[in-house]
Design an enzyme around this catalytic site. Structure first.
Site, mmCIF file in Angstrom:
data_model
loop_
_atom_site.group_PDB
_atom_site.id
_atom_site.type_symbol
_atom_site.label_atom_id
_atom_site.label_comp_id
_atom_site.label_asym_id
_atom_site.label_seq_id
_atom_site.Cartn_x
_atom_site.Cartn_y
_atom_site.Cartn_z
ATOM 1 C CE LYS A 49 -0.564 -0.234 4.938
ATOM 2 N NZ LYS A 49 -1.244 -0.502 6.089
ATOM 3 C CG ASN A 131 -0.786 6.835 -5.835
ATOM 4 O OD1 ASN A 131 -1.332 7.524 -6.681
ATOM 5 N ND2 ASN A 131 -1.453 6.337 -4.866
ATOM 6 C CB CYS A 134 -1.818 13.028 -4.057
ATOM 7 S SG CYS A 134 0.001 13.327 -4.296
ATOM 8 C CE LYS A 168 -2.787 2.004 -9.757
ATOM 9 N NZ LYS A 168 -2.747 1.331 -8.151
ATOM 10 C CB ILE A 194 -7.249 2.803 -14.384
ATOM 11 C CG1 ILE A 194 -8.408 1.920 -13.969
ATOM 12 C CG2 ILE A 194 -7.320 3.103 -15.848
ATOM 13 C CD1 ILE A 194 -9.819 2.271 -14.481
ATOM 14 C CB THR A 196 -10.257 4.260 -7.723
ATOM 15 O OG1 THR A 196 -9.360 5.280 -6.838
ATOM 16 C CG2 THR A 196 -9.890 3.261 -7.157
ATOM 17 N N GLY A 220 -13.607 -2.017 -9.137
ATOM 18 C CA GLY A 220 -14.472 -3.278 -9.549
ATOM 19 C C GLY A 220 -14.924 -3.233 -10.950
ATOM 20 N N GLY A 246 -8.190 -2.979 -13.269
ATOM 21 C CA GLY A 246 -9.400 -2.331 -13.354
ATOM 22 C C GLY A 246 -10.323 -3.445 -13.336
HETATM 23 O O1 RRO Z 1 -5.799 5.530 0.159
HETATM 24 C C1 RRO Z 1 -6.693 6.103 -0.610
HETATM 25 O O2 RRO Z 1 -7.777 6.471 -0.393
HETATM 26 C C2 RRO Z 1 -6.368 5.804 -2.061
HETATM 27 C C3 RRO Z 1 -5.390 5.759 -2.802
HETATM 28 BR BR1 RRO Z 1 -3.924 6.488 -1.954
HETATM 29 C C4 RRO Z 1 -5.246 5.602 -4.165
HETATM 30 O O3 RRO Z 1 -4.137 5.813 -4.941
HETATM 31 N N1 RRO Z 1 -6.307 5.102 -4.692
HETATM 32 C C5 RRO Z 1 -7.446 4.792 -3.923
HETATM 33 O O4 RRO Z 1 -8.645 4.408 -4.536
HETATM 34 N N2 RRO Z 1 -7.550 5.004 -2.847
#
Ligand code: RRO
Length: 298
Positions: A49, A131, A134, A168, A194, A196, A220, A246
């Protein structure tokens, strides 16, 4: 016959099925399944994670909402931060029987650089996944939504390690193929997609958002066609490996993403329903790919 192993930018995988970051907690699974987890590990690599520089509590609850064909999440990156991860989680993850890919997120290029430098020193880490979903606090832009942001990020962090850097991609970008191409041109070793898709749920009977974080990410089967379209588009413009994910629930779903351009396929939401889904999907995929009647054109 498909190859027995897969070369993911220098990381050797026993088969093409891995996990999507944040969807399979190995440390919790080991508490439940014990040694059986290592003996029948469901994935060919383990993607952790997301780790950030500082520890984070994550978003206030509720964090999940079930959809007719998927899940909406707003977890908000709860994690121990770089130091806690290195001291407490890395030793346990390093004992896994498969290569370890660490997913990292920074709120500036300097933060991403700090994380890449820290993990570059660790032999237990086979590769890093960046990732980029953000916002960059310096520009206000989501790093992965803009090709120039991604180029500048890779220019800053590519020189910091020789380990594979996997970008990503976020589906919430105007032109995901342009972002993928920028990542490749700036030295990314692979791309994964992908993440989300932004979505929302209202508390029943009200106008209030259900999720503590307001909006969330849809995953999903609901997003499988989105993933297919984006993997197909990215596959048309990059030559580096593509990790596709995905809504994959079966070997047939995985094979479709491979036909669209993927080299490796990740399983995410399906593992919440069945922790052994990775093993099943890898077996189904292998059977499909070795069946002469079904492999024409692959
Ligand atoms: O932690 C999250 O809420 C989260 C992250 Br970092 C992400 O890259 N993708 C996601 O669906 N949730």
């Amino acid at each position: 016959m498909p190859p027995a192993t897969v070369d993911l930018c220098g990381i050797e995988l026993a088969h093409p099925i891995i996990n999507a970051s944040g969807t399979f907690d190995v440390i919790a699974a080991r508490r439940v399944f014990g040694d059986a987890l290592d003996e029948r590990f469901p994935f060919a690599a383990y993607v952790s994670k997301t780790v950030t520089v500082a520890p984070r509590e994550g978003n206030p609850p509720p964090r999940l909402w079930e959809l007719p064909a998927g899940l909406l999440n707003s977890i908000g990156l709860p994690n121990k931060g770089r130091r806690g991860y290195l001291a407490e989680d890395l030793p346990e993850l390093a004992a896994l029987p498969v290569p370890l890919i660490v997913n990292v997120m920074g709120f500036s290029r300097a933060e991403v650089g700090e994380l890449v430098t820290a993990f570059a020193l660790r032999d237990e880490v086979a590769g890093l996944e960046l990732n980029v979903s953000c916002p960059n606090v310096e520009t206000g832009m989501v790093m992965g939504a803009d090709p120039d942001e991604v180029s500048r990020l890779l220019a800053a962090v590519r020189p910091l390690t020789e380990k594979p850097l996997i970008v990503k991609l976020t589906p919430n970008a105007g032109d995901v193929a342009a972002v993928a191409r920028a990542a490749q041109d700036a030295g990314a070793s692979a791309v994964s997609l992908i993440n989300t898709v932004r979505g929302m749920a209202l508390s029943p009977g009200s106008r209030e958002p259900w999720l503590g974080g307001g909006t969330g990410g849809v995953s999903g089967p609901a997003v499988r066609a989105v993933a297919l379209a984006q993997v197909y588009a990215v596959g048309g413009v990059v030559s580096i490996p593509i990790i596709a994910m995905g809504g994959v629930q079966s070997g047939a779903d995985a094979l479709e993403l491979i036909r669209a351009g993927a080299d490796v396929v990740a399983v995410g939401t399906e593992s919440f329903r069945d922790p052994a889904a990775g093993t099943r999907i890898a077996a189904e995929l292998a059977a499909l790919r070795t069946s002469p009647a079904l492999t024409r054109g692959d």
